[in-house]
Design a protein around this motif. Structure first.
Motif, mmCIF file in Angstrom:
data_model
loop_
_atom_site.group_PDB
_atom_site.id
_atom_site.type_symbol
_atom_site.label_atom_id
_atom_site.label_comp_id
_atom_site.label_asym_id
_atom_site.label_seq_id
_atom_site.Cartn_x
_atom_site.Cartn_y
_atom_site.Cartn_z
ATOM 1 N N GLY A 80 0.811 -1.201 0.000
ATOM 2 C CA GLY A 80 0.000 0.000 0.000
ATOM 3 C C GLY A 80 0.847 1.254 0.000
ATOM 4 N N PRO A 81 0.229 2.430 -0.135
ATOM 5 C CA PRO A 81 0.965 3.695 -0.135
ATOM 6 C C PRO A 81 1.827 3.835 1.116
ATOM 7 C CG PRO A 81 -1.303 4.044 -0.815
ATOM 8 C CD PRO A 81 -1.227 2.632 -0.335
ATOM 9 N N GLY A 82 3.057 4.312 0.922
ATOM 10 C CA GLY A 82 3.967 4.481 2.038
ATOM 11 C C GLY A 82 4.825 3.269 2.339
ATOM 12 N N GLU A 83 4.649 2.188 1.573
ATOM 13 C CA GLU A 83 5.449 0.986 1.795
ATOM 14 C C GLU A 83 6.512 0.859 0.708
ATOM 15 O OE1 GLU A 83 3.560 -2.699 3.527
ATOM 16 O OE2 GLU A 83 1.836 -1.852 2.459
ATOM 17 N N THR A 84 7.628 0.250 1.088
ATOM 18 C CA THR A 84 8.682 -0.046 0.132
ATOM 19 C C THR A 84 8.572 -1.500 -0.304
ATOM 20 O OG1 THR A 84 10.165 -0.493 2.004
ATOM 21 C CG2 THR A 84 10.280 1.690 0.994
ATOM 22 N N PHE A 85 9.093 -1.784 -1.487
ATOM 23 C CA PHE A 85 9.099 -3.163 -1.972
ATOM 24 C C PHE A 85 10.290 -3.339 -2.906
ATOM 25 C CE2 PHE A 85 6.483 -0.543 -4.655
ATOM 26 C CZ PHE A 85 6.558 -1.032 -5.953
#
Length: 241
Positions: A80-85
C-alpha cells in the motif's frame, strides 16, 4: 545523478525505510529518486527481472504474485501507499522473485541499487530500517508457511483477512472494510487453497453475518468472531453460553 523530476521529500514521511532521518537528509535521499507511473494491470517489475532497483509506493496498490513452475500463482503480499518493496534487491544480486502488479493506477519512486547502497553508507539508519523490514517480512512468510502446514483452511482464510484488515482496514458503518479490490481468487492464492473452497467458506460466513463480500470488496462485520476462528477459540457467544 539526480533525476530531472525529483519528488517532494514530504512523500518519504512515515515510510519505515526512512524513519529517524532529519528533513535535510530526506531531501538528499529524494534527490536521487525517480518518479514513475504504473498503470492498472501493468507491472513495476516482473518475476525473473534483474533485481537492480528499490521501490516505494506513493499512491495506488501493488500485488506481489509469484508463479511456480506448474503455473500456479501465489499472492505473496499486498503493498500500500507508504510501503517499500523490492528492498531485498539491495542485499543480493538475485532476480526479483515475484511480479509486482498494479491493482490500480499507481505512482512509485525508485532508486537504483548503486544509489541506495551509497545512501545506506551515508545514512546507516536506512540500512538498519531495511533490515527491520526484511526481518518482519521473513517472519510473515514463516507464519504463513506454518499456517499452510498446520492449520485447517478456515483458520488460514481468517488469518489472511485479518492481516489485510491490519494493513488496509478502514472503519465503515457496521464493520471494517478492506480498502482495496480483493477477489476470492486473491484470497485463494494467499492461503494455498482453491477458489471453490474460499467461495464456500466466505458464503458460509456471509450467511452467519461475519463478513460481506461483493465482486471485489470485503467488509468484516464481526471482527471478534473472525479472530476467534483464526485463533481456534470458541466464538464469543459460545463462551457466554
Amino acid at each position: 545523478m539526480a533525476g530531472p523530476r525529483a519528488p517532494d521529500p514530504a512523500v518519504l514521511h512515515g515510510m519505515r525505510l526512512f524513519a529517524g532521518l532529519e528533513a535535510a537528509d530526506l531531501a538528499e535521499v529524494i534527490r536521487f529518486a525517480q518518479t514513475r507511473r504504473v498503470p492498472k494491470g501493468a507491472t513495476a517489475f516482473k518475476q525473473g527481472d534483474p533485481a537492480d532497483t528499490c521501490h516505494a509506493l506513493i499512491d495506488g496498490r501493488i500485488k506481489m504474485v509469484q508463479t511456480g513452475a506448474d503455473g500456479q500463482q501465489v499472492v505473496v503480499r499486498f503493498i500500500g501507499p507508504g510501503e517499500t518493496f523490492g528492498t531485498v534487491a539491495t542485499f543480493t544480486s538475485a532476480n526479483f522473485p515475484v511480479d509486482a502488479v498494479a491493482m490500480a493506477d499507481c505512482v512509485e519512486i525508485t532508486w537504483t541499487n548503486a544509489v541506495m547502497t551509497d545512501l545506506m553508507q551515508r545514512y546507516p539508519r536506512i540500512a538498519l530500517n531495511a533490515l527491520g523490514i526484511v526481518g518482519a517480512r521473513l517472519q510473515e512468510v514463516q507464519n504463513r508457511l506454518r499456517e499452510v502446514s498446520t492449520e485447517r483452511v478456515e483458520r488460514r482464510v481468517a488469518h489472511a483477512l485479518l492481516r489485510l484488515v491490519r494493513q488496509a482496514g478502514r472503519r465503515v458503518e457496521g464493520g471494517v472494510e478492506i480498502s482495496f479490490p480483493l477477489t476470492r481468487q486473491d484470497v485463494a492464492e494467499m492461503t494455498g487453497t482453491t477458489l471453490h473452497t474460499v467461495s464456500r467458506i466466505l458464503s458460509a460466513w456471509e450467511a452467519q453475518g461475519l463478513v460481506e463480500s461483493s465482486r471485489q470488496q470485503v467488509v468484516i462485520r464481526q471482527p471478534h468472531r473472525l479472530v476467534a476462528i483464526a485463533e481456534d477459540m470458541p466464538a464469543p457467544d459460545e463462551e457466554s453460553a
